[in-house]
Design a protein around this motif. Structure first.
Motif, PDB file in Angstrom:
ATOM      1  N   ASP A  99       0.838  -1.189   0.000  1.00  0.00           N
ATOM      2  CA  ASP A  99       0.000   0.000   0.000  1.00  0.00           C
ATOM      3  C   ASP A  99       0.881   1.251   0.000  1.00  0.00           C
ATOM      4  OD1 ASP A  99      -2.276   1.564   0.060  1.00  0.00           O
ATOM      5  OD2 ASP A  99      -2.769   1.129   2.146  1.00  0.00           O
ATOM      6  N   GLN A 100       0.321   2.334  -0.447  1.00  0.00           N
ATOM      7  CA  GLN A 100       1.024   3.616  -0.460  1.00  0.00           C
ATOM      8  C   GLN A 100       1.584   3.893   0.941  1.00  0.00           C
ATOM      9  OE1 GLN A 100      -1.484   7.005  -1.349  1.00  0.00           O
ATOM     10  NE2 GLN A 100       0.071   7.836  -2.707  1.00  0.00           N
ATOM     11  N   TYR A 101       2.833   4.286   1.011  1.00  0.00           N
ATOM     12  CA  TYR A 101       3.555   4.627   2.246  1.00  0.00           C
ATOM     13  C   TYR A 101       3.895   3.422   3.119  1.00  0.00           C
ATOM     14  CZ  TYR A 101       1.487   9.067   0.829  1.00  0.00           C
ATOM     15  OH  TYR A 101       1.056  10.142   0.111  1.00  0.00           O
ATOM     16  N   ALA A 102       3.697   2.200   2.645  1.00  0.00           N
ATOM     17  CA  ALA A 102       4.012   1.007   3.439  1.00  0.00           C
ATOM     18  C   ALA A 102       5.377   0.437   3.054  1.00  0.00           C
ATOM     19  CB  ALA A 102       2.912  -0.035   3.289  1.00  0.00           C
ATOM     20  N   ASP A 103       6.321   1.307   2.784  1.00  0.00           N
ATOM     21  CA  ASP A 103       7.652   0.891   2.349  1.00  0.00           C
ATOM     22  C   ASP A 103       8.330  -0.047   3.348  1.00  0.00           C
ATOM     23  OD1 ASP A 103       6.863   3.587   1.355  1.00  0.00           O
ATOM     24  OD2 ASP A 103       8.646   3.353   0.113  1.00  0.00           O
ATOM     25  N   ALA A 104       8.271   0.277   4.635  1.00  0.00           N
ATOM     26  CA  ALA A 104       8.943  -0.540   5.650  1.00  0.00           C
ATOM     27  C   ALA A 104       8.352  -1.949   5.689  1.00  0.00           C
ATOM     28  CB  ALA A 104       8.852   0.127   7.012  1.00  0.00           C
ATOM     29  N   SER A 105       7.040  -2.064   5.601  1.00  0.00           N
ATOM     30  CA  SER A 105       6.397  -3.387   5.582  1.00  0.00           C
ATOM     31  C   SER A 105       6.838  -4.185   4.364  1.00  0.00           C
ATOM     32  CB  SER A 105       4.874  -3.252   5.569  1.00  0.00           C
ATOM     33  OG  SER A 105       4.428  -2.662   6.755  1.00  0.00           O
ATOM     34  N   LEU A 106       6.915  -3.519   3.226  1.00  0.00           N
ATOM     35  CA  LEU A 106       7.354  -4.185   2.003  1.00  0.00           C
ATOM     36  C   LEU A 106       8.785  -4.691   2.145  1.00  0.00           C
ATOM     37  CD1 LEU A 106       6.918  -4.936  -1.006  1.00  0.00           C
ATOM     38  CD2 LEU A 106       7.856  -2.692  -1.549  1.00  0.00           C
ATOM     39  N   LEU A 107       9.673  -3.862   2.642  1.00  0.00           N
ATOM     40  CA  LEU A 107      11.067  -4.275   2.791  1.00  0.00           C
ATOM     41  C   LEU A 107      11.206  -5.413   3.795  1.00  0.00           C
ATOM     42  CD1 LEU A 107      12.806  -0.791   2.643  1.00  0.00           C
ATOM     43  CD2 LEU A 107      12.755  -2.565   0.862  1.00  0.00           C
ATOM     44  N   ASN A 108      10.444  -5.393   4.865  1.00  0.00           N
ATOM     45  CA  ASN A 108      10.471  -6.497   5.829  1.00  0.00           C
ATOM     46  C   ASN A 108       9.990  -7.792   5.190  1.00  0.00           C
ATOM     47  OD1 ASN A 108      11.506  -4.998   7.967  1.00  0.00           O
ATOM     48  ND2 ASN A 108       9.468  -4.404   8.695  1.00  0.00           N
ATOM     49  N   ALA A 109       8.918  -7.728   4.411  1.00  0.00           N
ATOM     50  CA  ALA A 109       8.400  -8.918   3.731  1.00  0.00           C
ATOM     51  C   ALA A 109       9.423  -9.453   2.736  1.00  0.00           C
ATOM     52  CB  ALA A 109       7.088  -8.592   3.019  1.00  0.00           C
ATOM     53  N   CYS A 110      10.064  -8.560   2.010  1.00  0.00           N
ATOM     54  CA  CYS A 110      11.073  -8.991   1.033  1.00  0.00           C
ATOM     55  C   CYS A 110      12.244  -9.665   1.729  1.00  0.00           C
ATOM     56  CB  CYS A 110      11.554  -7.807   0.211  1.00  0.00           C
ATOM     57  SG  CYS A 110      10.330  -7.204  -0.957  1.00  0.00           S
ATOM     58  N   GLN A 111      12.678  -9.113   2.842  1.00  0.00           N
ATOM     59  CA  GLN A 111      13.783  -9.712   3.580  1.00  0.00           C
ATOM     60  C   GLN A 111      13.403 -11.118   4.054  1.00  0.00           C
ATOM     61  OE1 GLN A 111      14.964  -7.658   7.155  1.00  0.00           O
ATOM     62  NE2 GLN A 111      17.045  -8.432   6.989  1.00  0.00           N
ATOM     63  N   SER A 112      12.177 -11.283   4.497  1.00  0.00           N
ATOM     64  CA  SER A 112      11.718 -12.591   4.964  1.00  0.00           C
ATOM     65  C   SER A 112      11.611 -13.600   3.825  1.00  0.00           C
ATOM     66  CB  SER A 112      10.350 -12.461   5.636  1.00  0.00           C
ATOM     67  OG  SER A 112      10.434 -11.667   6.787  1.00  0.00           O
ATOM     68  N   LEU A 113      11.175 -13.145   2.665  1.00  0.00           N
ATOM     69  CA  LEU A 113      10.953 -14.052   1.537  1.00  0.00           C
ATOM     70  C   LEU A 113      12.202 -14.360   0.728  1.00  0.00           C
ATOM     71  CD1 LEU A 113       7.599 -12.715   0.072  1.00  0.00           C
ATOM     72  CD2 LEU A 113       8.004 -14.928   1.137  1.00  0.00           C
ATOM     73  N   GLU A 114      13.156 -13.463   0.712  1.00  0.00           N
ATOM     74  CA  GLU A 114      14.288 -13.614  -0.201  1.00  0.00           C
ATOM     75  C   GLU A 114      14.993 -14.953  -0.052  1.00  0.00           C
ATOM     76  OE1 GLU A 114      17.868 -10.967  -2.023  1.00  0.00           O
ATOM     77  OE2 GLU A 114      17.348 -10.640   0.078  1.00  0.00           O
ATOM     78  N   GLY A 115      15.307 -15.354   1.138  1.00  0.00           N
ATOM     79  CA  GLY A 115      15.988 -16.627   1.334  1.00  0.00           C
ATOM     80  C   GLY A 115      15.149 -17.807   0.906  1.00  0.00           C
ATOM     81  N   GLN A 116      13.861 -17.757   1.173  1.00  0.00           N
ATOM     82  CA  GLN A 116      12.971 -18.848   0.792  1.00  0.00           C
ATOM     83  C   GLN A 116      12.858 -18.982  -0.718  1.00  0.00           C
ATOM     84  OE1 GLN A 116       9.194 -18.609   2.889  1.00  0.00           O
ATOM     85  NE2 GLN A 116      10.222 -17.494   4.536  1.00  0.00           N
ATOM     86  N   LEU A 117      12.777 -17.854  -1.421  1.00  0.00           N
ATOM     87  CA  LEU A 117      12.615 -17.890  -2.869  1.00  0.00           C
ATOM     88  C   LEU A 117      13.869 -18.361  -3.569  1.00  0.00           C
ATOM     89  CD1 LEU A 117      10.633 -14.576  -3.448  1.00  0.00           C
ATOM     90  CD2 LEU A 117       9.764 -16.896  -3.677  1.00  0.00           C
ATOM     91  N   THR A 118      15.033 -17.987  -3.076  1.00  0.00           N
ATOM     92  CA  THR A 118      16.273 -18.315  -3.771  1.00  0.00           C
ATOM     93  C   THR A 118      16.880 -19.651  -3.331  1.00  0.00           C
ATOM     94  OG1 THR A 118      17.568 -17.037  -2.176  1.00  0.00           O
ATOM     95  CG2 THR A 118      16.845 -15.896  -4.185  1.00  0.00           C
ATOM     96  N   SER A 119      16.348 -20.254  -2.291  1.00  0.00           N
ATOM     97  CA  SER A 119      16.972 -21.480  -1.765  1.00  0.00           C
ATOM     98  C   SER A 119      16.897 -22.643  -2.732  1.00  0.00           C
ATOM     99  CB  SER A 119      16.353 -21.854  -0.421  1.00  0.00           C
ATOM    100  OG  SER A 119      14.987 -22.186  -0.594  1.00  0.00           O
ATOM    101  N   GLN A 120      15.874 -22.705  -3.565  1.00  0.00           N
ATOM    102  CA  GLN A 120      15.734 -23.839  -4.466  1.00  0.00           C
ATOM    103  C   GLN A 120      15.936 -23.482  -5.937  1.00  0.00           C
ATOM    104  OE1 GLN A 120      12.303 -26.204  -3.654  1.00  0.00           O
ATOM    105  NE2 GLN A 120      12.537 -25.972  -1.458  1.00  0.00           N
TER     106      GLN A 120
END
Length: 125
Positions: A99-120
């Protein structure tokens, strides 16, 4: 400049209202969900220095980037994460949009997902 100079004030105002309407719809959607997930782009990468992929009948970049510019227009933060490779070894990305202005939430979600997405690193295409 040539394209922009051909736009009338009425056309500009109508386009601006359509952009605002899209932003309102997306804010209503984000009242119910945290993120939108889309492909980063709908096709594998093509040669550097070309605005459009060859032999696709496209003339401008926005024709092959339908998942990025709408969110730029509505001022929503978005991030692309690697999620696999094509059979030719080209990267595939997934885009998360908040959502607009939810940059911090987006970055936190990306940090959480990055390892899971790239592991396989699945081969998807």
């Amino acid at each position: 400049m040539e394209q922009a100079s051909a736009i009338t004030l009425d056309e500009f105002l109508r386009a601006n209202e359509r952009r605002n309407a899209l932003g309102r719809q997306l804010r209503q959607l984000h009242a119910r969900i945290d993120f939108i997930a889309t492909p980063t782009v709908p096709m594998p990468a093509f040669a550097v220095g070309q605005e459009v992929p060859p032999d696709q009948g496209m003339r401008r970049w926005h024709e092959w980037a339908p998942f990025s510019y709408p969110f730029n227009l509505t001022q929503q933060p978005a991030a692309s994460l690697p999620c696999g490779m094509t059979t030719d070894g080209l990267p595939i990305g997934v885009q998360l949009v908040a959502d607009q202005y939810a940059d911090a939430s987006l970055l936190n979600a990306c940090q959480s997902l990055e390892g899971q997405l790239t592991s396989q690193w699945p081969t998807l295409l």
